[in-house]
Design a protein around this motif. Structure first.
Motif, PDB file in Angstrom:
ATOM      1  N   LEU A  84       0.852  -1.188   0.000  1.00  0.00           N
ATOM      2  CA  LEU A  84       0.000   0.000   0.000  1.00  0.00           C
ATOM      3  C   LEU A  84       0.888   1.239   0.000  1.00  0.00           C
ATOM      4  O   LEU A  84       1.830   1.325   0.785  1.00  0.00           O
ATOM      5  CB  LEU A  84      -0.901   0.009   1.239  1.00  0.00           C
ATOM      6  N   MET A  85       0.597   2.187  -0.894  1.00  0.00           N
ATOM      7  CA  MET A  85       1.322   3.460  -0.947  1.00  0.00           C
ATOM      8  C   MET A  85       0.388   4.579  -0.515  1.00  0.00           C
ATOM      9  O   MET A  85      -0.771   4.640  -0.947  1.00  0.00           O
ATOM     10  CB  MET A  85       1.829   3.726  -2.357  1.00  0.00           C
ATOM     11  N   ILE A  86       0.897   5.466   0.320  1.00  0.00           N
ATOM     12  CA  ILE A  86       0.145   6.652   0.743  1.00  0.00           C
ATOM     13  C   ILE A  86       0.887   7.880   0.224  1.00  0.00           C
ATOM     14  O   ILE A  86       2.033   8.117   0.587  1.00  0.00           O
ATOM     15  CB  ILE A  86       0.009   6.718   2.279  1.00  0.00           C
TER      16      ILE A  86
ATOM     17  N   ASP B 230       9.045   2.653  -9.080  1.00  0.00           N
ATOM     18  CA  ASP B 230       9.578   1.573  -9.907  1.00  0.00           C
ATOM     19  C   ASP B 230      10.292   0.498  -9.088  1.00  0.00           C
ATOM     20  O   ASP B 230      10.579  -0.581  -9.609  1.00  0.00           O
ATOM     21  CB  ASP B 230      10.540   2.131 -10.960  1.00  0.00           C
ATOM     22  N   THR B 231      10.577   0.780  -7.820  1.00  0.00           N
ATOM     23  CA  THR B 231      11.236  -0.216  -6.962  1.00  0.00           C
ATOM     24  C   THR B 231      10.235  -0.962  -6.083  1.00  0.00           C
ATOM     25  O   THR B 231      10.646  -1.751  -5.223  1.00  0.00           O
ATOM     26  CB  THR B 231      12.287   0.454  -6.050  1.00  0.00           C
ATOM     27  N   LEU B 232       8.946  -0.704  -6.265  1.00  0.00           N
ATOM     28  CA  LEU B 232       7.909  -1.291  -5.402  1.00  0.00           C
ATOM     29  C   LEU B 232       6.960  -2.162  -6.227  1.00  0.00           C
ATOM     30  O   LEU B 232       5.813  -1.777  -6.502  1.00  0.00           O
ATOM     31  CB  LEU B 232       7.135  -0.170  -4.694  1.00  0.00           C
ATOM     32  N   PRO B 233       7.404  -3.339  -6.612  1.00  0.00           N
ATOM     33  CA  PRO B 233       6.618  -4.174  -7.523  1.00  0.00           C
ATOM     34  C   PRO B 233       5.360  -4.776  -6.922  1.00  0.00           C
ATOM     35  O   PRO B 233       4.483  -5.244  -7.654  1.00  0.00           O
ATOM     36  CB  PRO B 233       7.616  -5.266  -7.923  1.00  0.00           C
ATOM     37  N   LYS B 234       5.248  -4.784  -5.597  1.00  0.00           N
ATOM     38  CA  LYS B 234       4.113  -5.442  -4.956  1.00  0.00           C
ATOM     39  C   LYS B 234       2.968  -4.495  -4.602  1.00  0.00           C
ATOM     40  O   LYS B 234       1.974  -4.921  -4.010  1.00  0.00           O
ATOM     41  CB  LYS B 234       4.584  -6.182  -3.696  1.00  0.00           C
ATOM     42  N   LEU B 235       3.089  -3.223  -4.974  1.00  0.00           N
ATOM     43  CA  LEU B 235       2.023  -2.270  -4.650  1.00  0.00           C
ATOM     44  C   LEU B 235       0.696  -2.713  -5.264  1.00  0.00           C
ATOM     45  O   LEU B 235       0.615  -3.030  -6.447  1.00  0.00           O
ATOM     46  CB  LEU B 235       2.378  -0.870  -5.165  1.00  0.00           C
ATOM     47  N   GLN B 236      -0.347  -2.686  -4.437  1.00  0.00           N
ATOM     48  CA  GLN B 236      -1.687  -3.054  -4.880  1.00  0.00           C
ATOM     49  C   GLN B 236      -2.606  -1.842  -5.013  1.00  0.00           C
ATOM     50  O   GLN B 236      -3.534  -1.848  -5.811  1.00  0.00           O
ATOM     51  CB  GLN B 236      -2.319  -4.041  -3.884  1.00  0.00           C
ATOM     52  N   LEU B 237      -2.335  -0.809  -4.221  1.00  0.00           N
ATOM     53  CA  LEU B 237      -3.218   0.353  -4.194  1.00  0.00           C
ATOM     54  C   LEU B 237      -2.440   1.570  -3.707  1.00  0.00           C
ATOM     55  O   LEU B 237      -1.587   1.456  -2.821  1.00  0.00           O
ATOM     56  CB  LEU B 237      -4.408   0.096  -3.254  1.00  0.00           C
ATOM     57  N   THR B 238      -2.747   2.732  -4.295  1.00  0.00           N
ATOM     58  CA  THR B 238      -2.147   3.997  -3.870  1.00  0.00           C
ATOM     59  C   THR B 238      -3.246   4.942  -3.416  1.00  0.00           C
ATOM     60  O   THR B 238      -4.185   5.215  -4.170  1.00  0.00           O
ATOM     61  CB  THR B 238      -1.354   4.643  -5.017  1.00  0.00           C
ATOM     62  N   LEU B 239      -3.137   5.421  -2.189  1.00  0.00           N
ATOM     63  CA  LEU B 239      -4.078   6.415  -1.665  1.00  0.00           C
ATOM     64  C   LEU B 239      -3.581   7.797  -2.043  1.00  0.00           C
ATOM     65  O   LEU B 239      -2.464   8.176  -1.691  1.00  0.00           O
ATOM     66  CB  LEU B 239      -4.192   6.301  -0.139  1.00  0.00           C
ATOM     67  N   LEU B 240      -4.409   8.534  -2.779  1.00  0.00           N
ATOM     68  CA  LEU B 240      -4.068   9.903  -3.177  1.00  0.00           C
ATOM     69  C   LEU B 240      -4.815  10.853  -2.257  1.00  0.00           C
ATOM     70  O   LEU B 240      -6.019  11.061  -2.388  1.00  0.00           O
ATOM     71  CB  LEU B 240      -4.454  10.144  -4.638  1.00  0.00           C
TER      72      LEU B 240
ATOM     73  N   ALA C 152      -1.873  15.634  -4.786  1.00  0.00           N
ATOM     74  CA  ALA C 152      -1.600  14.270  -5.242  1.00  0.00           C
ATOM     75  C   ALA C 152      -2.556  13.867  -6.353  1.00  0.00           C
ATOM     76  O   ALA C 152      -2.165  13.241  -7.341  1.00  0.00           O
ATOM     77  CB  ALA C 152      -1.704  13.293  -4.068  1.00  0.00           C
ATOM     78  N   GLN C 153      -3.811  14.253  -6.215  1.00  0.00           N
ATOM     79  CA  GLN C 153      -4.807  13.874  -7.217  1.00  0.00           C
ATOM     80  C   GLN C 153      -4.582  14.596  -8.539  1.00  0.00           C
ATOM     81  O   GLN C 153      -4.697  13.999  -9.611  1.00  0.00           O
ATOM     82  CB  GLN C 153      -6.207  14.152  -6.672  1.00  0.00           C
ATOM     83  N   GLN C 154      -4.251  15.855  -8.478  1.00  0.00           N
ATOM     84  CA  GLN C 154      -3.985  16.598  -9.718  1.00  0.00           C
ATOM     85  C   GLN C 154      -2.791  16.027 -10.457  1.00  0.00           C
ATOM     86  O   GLN C 154      -2.770  15.982 -11.692  1.00  0.00           O
ATOM     87  CB  GLN C 154      -3.759  18.080  -9.392  1.00  0.00           C
ATOM     88  N   TYR C 155      -1.807  15.567  -9.729  1.00  0.00           N
ATOM     89  CA  TYR C 155      -0.584  15.055 -10.361  1.00  0.00           C
ATOM     90  C   TYR C 155      -0.811  13.677 -10.979  1.00  0.00           C
ATOM     91  O   TYR C 155      -0.356  13.410 -12.099  1.00  0.00           O
ATOM     92  CB  TYR C 155       0.529  14.983  -9.318  1.00  0.00           C
TER      93      TYR C 155
ATOM     94  N   TYR D  55      -5.774   3.583  -7.914  1.00  0.00           N
ATOM     95  CA  TYR D  55      -5.785   4.750  -7.032  1.00  0.00           C
ATOM     96  C   TYR D  55      -7.094   4.849  -6.244  1.00  0.00           C
ATOM     97  O   TYR D  55      -8.152   4.448  -6.730  1.00  0.00           O
ATOM     98  CB  TYR D  55      -5.621   6.036  -7.852  1.00  0.00           C
ATOM     99  N   PHE D  56      -6.980   5.422  -5.042  1.00  0.00           N
ATOM    100  CA  PHE D  56      -8.152   5.698  -4.213  1.00  0.00           C
ATOM    101  C   PHE D  56      -8.035   7.155  -3.772  1.00  0.00           C
ATOM    102  O   PHE D  56      -7.106   7.521  -3.059  1.00  0.00           O
ATOM    103  CB  PHE D  56      -8.175   4.767  -2.996  1.00  0.00           C
ATOM    104  N   ALA D  57      -8.966   7.993  -4.223  1.00  0.00           N
ATOM    105  CA  ALA D  57      -8.925   9.432  -3.937  1.00  0.00           C
ATOM    106  C   ALA D  57      -9.564   9.739  -2.582  1.00  0.00           C
ATOM    107  O   ALA D  57     -10.689   9.314  -2.304  1.00  0.00           O
ATOM    108  CB  ALA D  57      -9.654  10.198  -5.042  1.00  0.00           C
TER     109      ALA D  57
END
Length: 202
Positions: free
Chosen positions: A47-49, A124-134, A139-142, A164-166
């Motif tokens: 999970l990325m925040i 690019d170094t995080l191959p296991k990411l399933q979801l990114t919280l924006l 963050a959302q505009q980008y 993505y999850f806004a």
């Protein structure tokens, strides 16, 4: 035959990039408290925040979301501090890695140098990411690059899944927004919590 032992750190590209980010001084001359890039994560994170930028409390502690906004975010996700700061599960990367300074109505926007310089390199170094919280408009505009405003993006969060999850920013400054949009707690948060729970249990 002699076996050559490799240093695990040399194989962990995530750690290498994070170390480079923490040493970044690209815009230090424009930072009122100096450079202190705040970022966390390990190669296995799922999970990325992505938030805005550190406030003064986070700047001084070097711990992301170590403030009232972080407390609310953890409540939204229904996870403990221990899970939230488990870098094997969750990576945390703001749009601006350092405290940008104070503006007329809160902190200044994140520095624009950070995301194009570092974000893709770290992702690019995080191959296991399933979801990114924006979290928040920057963050959302980008990452979403559409013409919707924050409320429209959050209300239509399913449009951006599964990547993505806004979300709005969990700052106390957004209490009025939360009261105006009760669907956020009744509809969105249960879905968010279920998805996060599933991802972190993998």
């Amino acid at each position: 035959m002699t076996t050559i032992k490799k240093d695990p750190a040399l194989r962990d590209k995530t750690s290498i990039v994070i170390q480079e980010i923490q040493q970044c001084r690209l815009c230090e001359a424009n930072l009122p408290l100096g450079a202190n890039p705040v970022v966390r994560g390990k190669q296995g994170a799922r999970l990325m925040i992505i938030g805005q930028a550190p406030g003064t409390k986070v700047h001084h502690s070097s711990i992301p979301w170590n403030d009232a906004s972080g407390d609310r975010l953890r409540e939204w996700l229904q996870i403990s501090r221990d899970v939230f700061y488990d870098q094997d599960k969750i990576a945390i990367m703001p749009m601006g890695f350092c405290y940008p300074g104070k503006g007329n109505s809160g902190d200044l926007p994140p520095r624009k140098e950070c995301a194009p310089t570092w974000h893709r390199r770290l992702l690019d170094t995080l191959p296991k990411l399933q979801l990114t919280l924006l979290i928040g408009q920057y963050a959302q505009q980008y990452y979403l690059a559409d013409s919707k405003n924050l409320t429209e993006r959050v209300k239509n969060y399913q449009t951006y899944l599964p990547d993505y999850f806004a979300l709005p920013h969990p700052s106390p400054r957004n209490n009025i927004w939360l009261k105006k949009h009760p669907w956020f707690e009744t509809t969105l948060l249960p879905d968010l919590r279920q998805r996060v729970r599933c991802i972190l249990s993998m």
